[in-house]
Design a protein around this motif. Structure first.
Motif, PDB file in Angstrom:
ATOM      1  N   ILE A   1     -29.772 -40.178  -6.755  1.00 47.17           N
ATOM      2  CA  ILE A   1     -28.757 -39.601  -5.870  1.00 47.17           C
ATOM      3  C   ILE A   1     -27.423 -40.306  -6.052  1.00 47.17           C
ATOM      4  O   ILE A   1     -26.376 -39.660  -6.165  1.00 47.17           O
ATOM      5  CB  ILE A   1     -29.227 -39.659  -4.402  1.00 47.17           C
ATOM      6  CG1 ILE A   1     -30.390 -38.696  -4.193  1.00 47.17           C
ATOM      7  CG2 ILE A   1     -28.086 -39.331  -3.446  1.00 47.17           C
ATOM      8  CD1 ILE A   1     -31.068 -38.822  -2.852  1.00 47.17           C
ATOM      9  N   VAL A   2     -27.435 -41.621  -6.097  1.00 47.80           N
ATOM     10  CA  VAL A   2     -26.188 -42.380  -6.252  1.00 47.80           C
ATOM     11  C   VAL A   2     -25.527 -42.062  -7.601  1.00 47.80           C
ATOM     12  O   VAL A   2     -24.315 -41.816  -7.666  1.00 47.80           O
ATOM     13  CB  VAL A   2     -26.445 -43.898  -6.103  1.00 47.80           C
ATOM     14  CG1 VAL A   2     -25.234 -44.707  -6.512  1.00 47.80           C
ATOM     15  CG2 VAL A   2     -26.848 -44.222  -4.674  1.00 47.80           C
ATOM     16  N   ILE A   3     -26.306 -42.051  -8.670  1.00 50.30           N
ATOM     17  CA  ILE A   3     -25.747 -41.726  -9.987  1.00 50.30           C
ATOM     18  C   ILE A   3     -25.211 -40.290  -9.986  1.00 50.30           C
ATOM     19  O   ILE A   3     -24.139 -40.025 -10.534  1.00 50.30           O
ATOM     20  CB  ILE A   3     -26.804 -41.931 -11.089  1.00 50.30           C
ATOM     21  CG1 ILE A   3     -27.129 -43.411 -11.231  1.00 50.30           C
ATOM     22  CG2 ILE A   3     -26.323 -41.369 -12.417  1.00 50.30           C
ATOM     23  CD1 ILE A   3     -28.301 -43.708 -12.148  1.00 50.30           C
ATOM     24  N   GLY A   4     -25.941 -39.374  -9.364  1.00 48.90           N
ATOM     25  CA  GLY A   4     -25.493 -37.993  -9.280  1.00 48.90           C
ATOM     26  C   GLY A   4     -24.189 -37.837  -8.530  1.00 48.90           C
ATOM     27  O   GLY A   4     -23.313 -37.064  -8.932  1.00 48.90           O
ATOM     28  N   ILE A   5     -24.034 -38.588  -7.452  1.00 44.47           N
ATOM     29  CA  ILE A   5     -22.786 -38.524  -6.686  1.00 44.47           C
ATOM     30  C   ILE A   5     -21.621 -39.002  -7.517  1.00 44.47           C
ATOM     31  O   ILE A   5     -20.529 -38.400  -7.506  1.00 44.47           O
ATOM     32  CB  ILE A   5     -22.922 -39.324  -5.369  1.00 44.47           C
ATOM     33  CG1 ILE A   5     -23.862 -38.578  -4.403  1.00 44.47           C
ATOM     34  CG2 ILE A   5     -21.568 -39.555  -4.724  1.00 44.47           C
ATOM     35  CD1 ILE A   5     -24.224 -39.366  -3.183  1.00 44.47           C
ATOM     36  N   PHE A   6     -21.812 -40.085  -8.267  1.00 37.73           N
ATOM     37  CA  PHE A   6     -20.724 -40.586  -9.112  1.00 37.73           C
ATOM     38  C   PHE A   6     -20.415 -39.628 -10.252  1.00 37.73           C
ATOM     39  O   PHE A   6     -19.273 -39.561 -10.721  1.00 37.73           O
ATOM     40  CB  PHE A   6     -21.046 -41.975  -9.644  1.00 37.73           C
ATOM     41  CG  PHE A   6     -20.841 -43.051  -8.625  1.00 37.73           C
ATOM     42  CD1 PHE A   6     -19.589 -43.280  -8.071  1.00 37.73           C
ATOM     43  CD2 PHE A   6     -21.895 -43.840  -8.212  1.00 37.73           C
ATOM     44  CE1 PHE A   6     -19.394 -44.255  -7.124  1.00 37.73           C
ATOM     45  CE2 PHE A   6     -21.722 -44.828  -7.269  1.00 37.73           C
ATOM     46  CZ  PHE A   6     -20.462 -45.035  -6.708  1.00 37.73           C
TER      47      PHE A   6
END
Length: 63
Positions: A55-60
């Motif tokens: 999720i964090v990588i996707g948001i970035f």
């Protein structure tokens, strides 16, 4: 444009992994295991942590 598509896919996969990890954590066999041994199954931790990372990588990627 490809970065945004990859980011959205990572977010969707991350949410699915977190949900799967929570289902494993909250299952009846996991609860019995936690009562008897005090340990949480590694599958639950892997799903929740792996999902959060996705999720964090996707948001970035979407930004």
């Amino acid at each position: 444009m490809n970065k945004k598509i990859i980011g959205i896919v990572l977010i969707i996969i991350g949410v699915a992994l977190v949900a799967w990890g929570y289902n494993v954590y909250d299952s009846a066999s996991s609860q019995v295991s936690r009562v008897l041994s005090g340990e949480t199954p590694i599958e639950a931790w892997a799903g929740m942590v792996g999902g959060a990372i996705c999720i964090v990588i996707g948001i970035f990627r979407v930004k």
